[in-house]
Motif scaffolding. Structure first.
Motif, mmCIF file in Angstrom:
data_model
loop_
_atom_site.group_PDB
_atom_site.id
_atom_site.type_symbol
_atom_site.label_atom_id
_atom_site.label_comp_id
_atom_site.label_asym_id
_atom_site.label_seq_id
_atom_site.Cartn_x
_atom_site.Cartn_y
_atom_site.Cartn_z
ATOM 1 N N VAL B 316 0.833 -1.218 0.000
ATOM 2 C CA VAL B 316 0.000 0.000 0.000
ATOM 3 C C VAL B 316 0.864 1.262 0.000
ATOM 4 N N THR B 317 1.981 1.206 0.718
ATOM 5 C CA THR B 317 2.803 2.417 0.857
ATOM 6 C C THR B 317 3.888 2.537 -0.211
ATOM 7 N N SER B 318 3.975 1.574 -1.114
ATOM 8 C CA SER B 318 5.099 1.600 -2.067
ATOM 9 C C SER B 318 5.069 2.844 -2.952
ATOM 10 N N SER B 319 3.878 3.223 -3.411
ATOM 11 C CA SER B 319 3.772 4.397 -4.272
ATOM 12 C C SER B 319 4.136 5.677 -3.502
ATOM 13 N N PHE B 320 3.719 5.724 -2.245
ATOM 14 C CA PHE B 320 4.014 6.888 -1.391
ATOM 15 C C PHE B 320 5.532 7.067 -1.234
ATOM 16 N N PHE B 321 6.216 5.980 -0.918
ATOM 17 C CA PHE B 321 7.658 6.103 -0.691
ATOM 18 C C PHE B 321 8.429 6.280 -2.005
ATOM 19 N N ALA B 322 7.889 5.735 -3.080
ATOM 20 C CA ALA B 322 8.535 5.966 -4.393
ATOM 21 C C ALA B 322 8.487 7.461 -4.736
ATOM 22 N N THR B 323 7.348 8.098 -4.442
ATOM 23 C CA THR B 323 7.228 9.542 -4.697
ATOM 24 C C THR B 323 8.146 10.330 -3.763
ATOM 25 N N ALA B 324 8.216 9.885 -2.512
ATOM 26 C CA ALA B 324 9.106 10.571 -1.556
ATOM 27 C C ALA B 324 10.557 10.502 -2.038
ATOM 28 N N ARG B 325 10.925 9.351 -2.618
ATOM 29 C CA ARG B 325 12.298 9.215 -3.131
ATOM 30 C C ARG B 325 12.522 10.110 -4.348
ATOM 31 N N ARG B 326 11.456 10.319 -5.127
ATOM 32 C CA ARG B 326 11.575 11.194 -6.305
ATOM 33 C C ARG B 326 11.819 12.640 -5.872
ATOM 34 N N LEU B 327 11.188 13.009 -4.758
ATOM 35 C CA LEU B 327 11.367 14.378 -4.259
ATOM 36 C C LEU B 327 12.645 14.519 -3.439
ATOM 37 N N PHE B 328 13.277 13.366 -3.159
ATOM 38 C CA PHE B 328 14.396 13.360 -2.228
ATOM 39 C C PHE B 328 15.590 14.189 -2.714
ATOM 40 N N LEU B 329 15.788 14.208 -4.023
ATOM 41 C CA LEU B 329 16.927 14.956 -4.573
ATOM 42 C C LEU B 329 16.798 16.448 -4.231
ATOM 43 N N ALA B 330 15.605 16.991 -4.457
ATOM 44 C CA ALA B 330 15.368 18.408 -4.133
ATOM 45 C C ALA B 330 15.493 18.646 -2.639
ATOM 46 N N VAL B 331 14.989 17.678 -1.862
ATOM 47 C CA VAL B 331 15.032 17.783 -0.400
ATOM 48 C C VAL B 331 16.478 17.838 0.085
ATOM 49 N N CYS B 332 17.306 16.939 -0.474
ATOM 50 C CA CYS B 332 18.719 16.895 -0.079
ATOM 51 C C CYS B 332 19.412 18.214 -0.411
ATOM 52 N N CYS B 333 19.095 18.758 -1.585
ATOM 53 C CA CYS B 333 19.731 20.022 -1.990
ATOM 54 C C CYS B 333 19.421 21.120 -0.972
ATOM 55 N N VAL B 334 18.163 21.192 -0.559
ATOM 56 C CA VAL B 334 17.786 22.233 0.416
ATOM 57 C C VAL B 334 18.454 21.956 1.758
ATOM 58 N N PHE B 335 18.375 20.703 2.202
ATOM 59 C CA PHE B 335 18.858 20.362 3.542
ATOM 60 C C PHE B 335 20.364 20.597 3.684
ATOM 61 N N PHE B 336 21.125 20.065 2.730
ATOM 62 C CA PHE B 336 22.579 20.151 2.882
ATOM 63 C C PHE B 336 23.116 21.556 2.573
ATOM 64 N N ALA B 337 22.490 22.251 1.629
ATOM 65 C CA ALA B 337 22.945 23.629 1.383
ATOM 66 C C ALA B 337 22.622 24.509 2.590
ATOM 67 N N ALA B 338 21.442 24.306 3.171
ATOM 68 C CA ALA B 338 21.088 25.080 4.368
ATOM 69 C C ALA B 338 22.021 24.715 5.521
ATOM 70 N N ALA B 339 22.350 23.419 5.630
ATOM 71 C CA ALA B 339 23.289 22.985 6.682
ATOM 72 C C ALA B 339 24.647 23.659 6.473
ATOM 73 N N GLY B 340 25.090 23.744 5.219
ATOM 74 C CA GLY B 340 26.361 24.418 4.916
ATOM 75 C C GLY B 340 26.304 25.898 5.265
ATOM 76 N N ALA B 341 25.157 26.522 4.964
ATOM 77 C CA ALA B 341 25.026 27.963 5.258
ATOM 78 C C ALA B 341 25.026 28.221 6.766
#
Lengths: 408, 448
Positions: B316-341
């Motif tokens: 049931v949750t496979s589609s949900f987590f697949a979408t979360a992984r698709r958004l993960f790249l953008a999420v990582c960019c925000v998280f790590f750049a903000a962490a660097g700042a």
């Protein structure tokens, strides 16, 4: 806690708007364009907004302004992306004629209506107000709703041909409407004191800068997306990043993101290679973006004239009614004149022929872009006016009932 | 024919984005923002907007997402992980680096503008937690429980003892040394999951490192709470009930809420088939709001929710987590750049002696503990040789614990200086950790 509830409401609204239940309801009703297509969310926005029960006040609204800015830019991109080289080349002469007629007559109608409204409004600078109002009213008048499903489907070739013309014309006119309205807003705008001023130099400089920025961002995004080969994660990242960047740049230069989004979409669309990944992301998100814009419009709109006295209410209803009647009379007339040469091959007596009467939903988005820059409350009232005209024009398509055609 | 095949193969192997293209794009992006701001200030007559703050937020978010992605791609060309590029981009556009060079006016993002990015950052933390939790499945955890326990216990034991002694030598205080040692034992789930998602097919070794990191961090959050409670109880200036409250919230609250929310999520996902992107974003917003409202830890809650939902209803949750992984790249960019700042370079420079000493001892402790635990629990020789490198990175949880020192001891003079030292250590590990972990993931073959 109230703040948390506010964010939760926004989230649930977006979720419900994009859910299959909403879509099912919209398809079930024959008057789907009134109940579906964002109108229910507009009503919800009115109900919980500052002019309804007041769950959302001005302070909380300012917190979600970044989301609204991105939604506006997103709408611009969706419209601009229709400007594809192959599609533009495929437009037949008859449709060009229809577009030109509609554009000219709608602009003339907007100038007249703006003159009337400027007299009622009584601004400090009538010339600037005239331009501002013409731009916004042009957005109301130009084009029509591209949706034809709710008008009844007839599967014969002439009706289908007309439906294609209606949809293509709506798309092309949406681009014109958006460009005219945003250019007018860029040149005639409000200064710090809220007075309307006409500043073509500043507006053009800002526009040139926005264009320059859009070219840089578009070229970069196109280069990356072209080589991304349907990589969903990368496409999503580039789309989100570009939308944020473009809306930020637009606001920096006094715009709203609609124009930068439109230019970005057009540049991507006119590129040599079609970016199917981007098109997929955008088409997937279209109902959510539309629903979000309608919800915000509901929160923002005000009754035109302030609803302070019966007199002002009557005046406003009279203006809305006259503009709706003008649509009801002029739009079919323009269509009949423009398509006269192909009368035999398109079904001008089919229900689809009533589609141009209905106001384009993009109007609400354009006025919303005006509303976020306007501090006088004029834009809020114009949204109210546009909603009234839209409802009246939609309802007018059901009267008189179209005669049954012999064509099966 | 052979020549043609070779040409096509060469074309396929050719990197999609050349270093020049990436570098030019990055320069254009930063240049665009600088020019935009400069022109806006200089040219008069441009229509005034009522939305400067909202426009500034979206502008910064766009710069961070695109800039950190480009930097990540660029740094990958020289064999380093994209996270390092994202962190470096954050450092270069953030206020700390330019303040350290005495040119604060040159920073693209100043300290007050960083505050406006708190919303996207908190959403990023939730998304990382959800994806990290979903990467661990129960059968894997059950089969590898002994190795995971040994790896976590081995490192924690060695790091706590070694760092504790060194910190005591510098700080001359047992409570402060215990605090530093506990935080030093933590690693970064965010970095682990980001590097794991970067691999096209995550290996067993990568999953083992992630599971151990998550288990270790959960244990250390509890341990840190107890340490703070004990120190607070012995200190007259701090309220004991505050420490108890914190423990209850971070331990029972976060885990309990995460487990409890997995069931309504499963119910909702069983009924929703479309618009999954909106569902994921709404879930993240809801979690962020809920955690901040009742004061529980968002990362732990999201981790528990991701783990529980994934394991009680994998289909049931496979589609949900697949979408979360698709958004993960953008999420990582925000998280790590903000962490660097957010990185405090001046603190690192000011306390370089103690920071390097603590970091070196931590490094040695992790190496010893992980190598012994891996060797005695049947891991392959290559995995045993490189297991330590997966536990060097530090980020979100470590920084949250460091910030808690000043919150728990607001009247103690040592609290702020101790927090500065700890944050400086985390800064160093945040910079070098991802590089080492990436090397380890590449060295260990996929079947091990």
């Amino acid at each position: 806690m109230t703040n948390s509830i506010f964010w939760l409401v926004i989230g649930i609204v977006i979720l419900v708007a994009g859910s299959r239940w909403t879509e099912r309801i919209r398809r079930r009703f024959p008057i789907s364009n009134v109940l579906g297509g964002g109108w229910a969310l507009l009503a919800l926005g009115i109900a919980i907004g500052p002019r309804g029960v007041g769950v959302l006040d001005g302070e909380r609204l300012s917190q979600v302004q970044p989301i609204l800015l991105v939604l506006l830019t997103w709408s611009g991109v969706i419209v601009g992306l229709q400007c594809q080289a192959t599609l533009v080349r495929a437009i037949p002469n008859v449709l060009w004629r229809w577009i030109t007629f509609d554009l000219t007559i709608s602009l003339l109608m907007s100038v007249a209506a703006a003159g009337l409204l400027a007299r009622i409004w009584q601004p400090d600078s009538p010339a600037a107000a005239q331009i501002l109002l013409t731009g916004t009213l042009a957005a109301i008048a130009i084009g029509w709703n591209p949706e034809t499903r709710s008008l009844g489907i007839r599967s014969d070739a002439p009706a289908m041909r007309l439906a294609v013309l209606v949809q293509s014309g709506a798309g092309a006119l949406a681009i014109c409407s958006l460009a005219i309205a945003t250019l007018a807003l860029q040149c005639a705008h409000q200064d710090f004191s809220g007075a309307v001023i006409f500043a073509p130099y500043g507006g053009m400089v800002a526009l040139a800068m926005e264009c320059g920025a859009v070219i840089v961002v578009s070229l970069g995004a196109y280069g990356i997306l072209r080589d991304s080969r349907e990589d969903d994660a990368r496409t999503t990242l580039i789309v989100i990043g570009a939308l944020c960047l473009l809306s930020g740049i637009a606001v920096t230069f006094g715009g709203s993101g609609l124009l930068t989004g439109l230019l970005f979409g057009a540049m991507i669309g006119l590129g040599r290679r079609r970016l199917r990944g981007l098109e997929h992301v955008l088409s997937y998100s279209e109902p959510i973006v539309a629903s979000g814009c309608f919800f915000f419009a509901g929160i923002t709109l005000a009754f035109p004239g302030g609803a302070t006295s019966l007199n002002s209410i009557l005046i406003v209803i009279a203006i809305a009614l006259s503009l709706a009647i003008a649509r009801r009379v002029l739009k079919p007339l323009i269509m009949n004149v423009a398509l006269a040469s192909v009368r035999d091959s398109v079904a001008l007596d089919s229900p689809v022929a009533r589609a141009p009467i209905r106001q384009a939903p993009l109007t609400i988005v354009v006025l919303l872009a005006f509303a976020i820059q306007d501090s006088s409350g004029l834009a809020d009232q114009l949204i109210g006016l546009a909603v009234l005209i839209s409802l009246m024009s939609t309802l007018s398509t059901f009267w008189p009932r179209p005669a049954r055609s012999a064509t099966k | 024919m052979k020549l043609r095949t070779t040409t096509i193969q060469n074309r396929k192997d050719r990197p999609r984005f050349g270093a020049t293209f990436l570098a030019v794009s990055l320069i254009c992006l930063v240049g665009l923002i600088l020019v935009t701001r400069e022109l806006r200030m200089r040219i008069t007559g441009i229509p005034q907007s009522n939305l400067p703050a909202a426009g500034e937020t979206t502008l910064l978010l766009g710069v961070i997402i695109l800039g950190s992605w480009l930097s990540g791609r660029l740094i990958r060309r020289i064999g380093l992980p994209p996270i390092t590029g994202q962190l470096l981009f954050g450092v270069l556009v953030g206020p700390s680096f330019w303040s350290w060079l005495n040119r604060p006016e040159l920073s693209l993002i100043n300290a007050s503008q960083l505050v406006s990015l708190q919303g996207p950052e908190s959403l990023a933390v939730i998304m990382i937690g959800l994806v990290a939790g979903a990467e661990i499945n129960w059968p894997f955890l059950r089969d590898r429980l002994r190795v995971i326990t040994a790896l976590a216990a081995g490192q924690m034991g060695f790091v706590c003892i070694a760092v504790g002694f060194v910190a005591f030598a510098f700080l001359n205080s047992i409570p402060q040394a215990i605090i530093v040692a506990t935080i030093a034992a933590t690693s970064s789930s965010a970095v682990s999951v980001a590097l794991l998602r970067e691999m096209r097919h995550p290996t067993e070794f990568a999953r083992l490192l992630l599971a151990t990191t998550v288990a270790k961090d959960l244990f250390l959050v509890v341990a840190f709470s107890i340490v703070l409670f004990v120190i607070a109880a012995t200190s007259s200036s701090t309220h004991i009930h505050q420490a108890w409250y914190w423990i209850m919230l971070h331990l029972a609250g976060s885990i309990g809420v995460g487990i409890a929310l997995a069931f309504p999520l499963r119910w909702a996902l069983a009924r929703i088939e479309r618009r999954m992107t909106a569902v994921v974003i709404v879930t993240a917003i809801f979690l962020a709001i809920f955690c901040s409202t009742i004061g529980i830890a968002p990362l732990i809650t999201a981790l528990t929710l991701g783990y529980t939902a994934r394991n009680i209803a994998p289909i049931v949750t496979s589609s949900f987590f697949a979408t979360a992984r698709r958004l993960f790249l953008a999420v990582c960019c925000v998280f790590f750049a903000a962490a660097g700042a957010h990185l405090d370079l001046s603190a690192l420079v000011a306390n370089w002696g103690v920071v390097f000493a603590i970091s070196a001892v931590r490094f040695a402790g992790i190496w010893t503990g992980a190598t012994i635990a891996a060797g005695t629990n049947g891991l392959s020789p290559t995995a045993t040789r490189w297991a330590w490198a997966g536990f060097i990175p530090q980020a979100g949880i470590s920084l949250a614990l460091a910030a808690q020192i000043a919150v728990e001891f607001p009247n103690e003079k040592w609290a702020s200086s101790l927090a500065t030292i700890v944050i400086a250590c985390i800064t160093l590990n945040e910079m070098i950790g991802p590089i080492l972990m990436r090397i380890a993931l590449r060295k260990v073959p996929s079947h091990e």
